[in-house]
Design a protein around this motif. Structure first.
Motif, PDB file in Angstrom:
ATOM      1  N   TYR A  81      45.812  43.339  21.048  1.00 26.93           N
ATOM      2  CA  TYR A  81      46.229  42.180  21.839  1.00 26.93           C
ATOM      3  C   TYR A  81      46.530  42.589  23.286  1.00 26.93           C
ATOM      4  O   TYR A  81      46.155  41.899  24.219  1.00 26.93           O
ATOM      5  CB  TYR A  81      47.460  41.530  21.201  1.00 26.93           C
ATOM      6  N   GLU A  85      44.939  41.068  26.512  1.00 24.34           N
ATOM      7  CA  GLU A  85      45.845  40.339  27.412  1.00 24.34           C
ATOM      8  C   GLU A  85      45.781  40.875  28.847  1.00 24.34           C
ATOM      9  O   GLU A  85      45.803  40.115  29.803  1.00 24.34           O
ATOM     10  CB  GLU A  85      47.276  40.419  26.880  1.00 24.34           C
ATOM     11  N   TYR A  86      45.703  42.189  28.986  1.00 15.30           N
ATOM     12  CA  TYR A  86      45.708  42.809  30.315  1.00 15.30           C
ATOM     13  C   TYR A  86      44.303  43.115  30.841  1.00 15.30           C
ATOM     14  O   TYR A  86      44.164  43.678  31.926  1.00 15.30           O
ATOM     15  CB  TYR A  86      46.551  44.084  30.306  1.00 15.30           C
TER      16      TYR A  86
END
Length: 104
Positions: A81, A85-86
């Motif tokens: 994740y 996400e980044y």
């Protein structure tokens, strides 16, 4: 990209503890035991989470302290994740943060 926070939220979302690269590492197993003890402690406990105790979130903490990890195994970073996400696919190193250091 902003710096990835070394936080309980990210520690809990990190896949490193389930990654083939470190699943057989005795050093990692020992650190996981310490993490379990810390999470069971009172909030006022002197024991705290820090990068030296957490076997994961290498995308922010850098290379693994444990030297018995097996980087010949398949890395799970791209399933994580935090990686999604980044947008870590666009940064260096692209994977194997445990071996190559934090994402920049």
């Amino acid at each position: 990209m902003s710096k990835i926070d070394f936080s309980m939220e990210n520690i809990n979302q990190c896949l490193c503890s389930k990654c083939a690269v470190q699943i057989e590492s005795q050093c990692v197993k020992d650190k996981q035991k310490i993490m379990l003890l810390i999470t069971q402690q009172d909030l006022d406990s002197p024991m705290r989470m820090d990068a030296e105790r957490v076997p994961g979130v290498y995308c922010t903490t850098g290379e693994a302290i444990c030297k018995d990890i097996d980087t010949k195994k398949v890395c799970k970073c791209n399933e994580c994740y935090i990686w999604k996400e980044y947008g870590l696919k666009d940064f260096s190193p692209g994977r194997y943060f445990c071996r190559d250091g934090e994402a920049i």
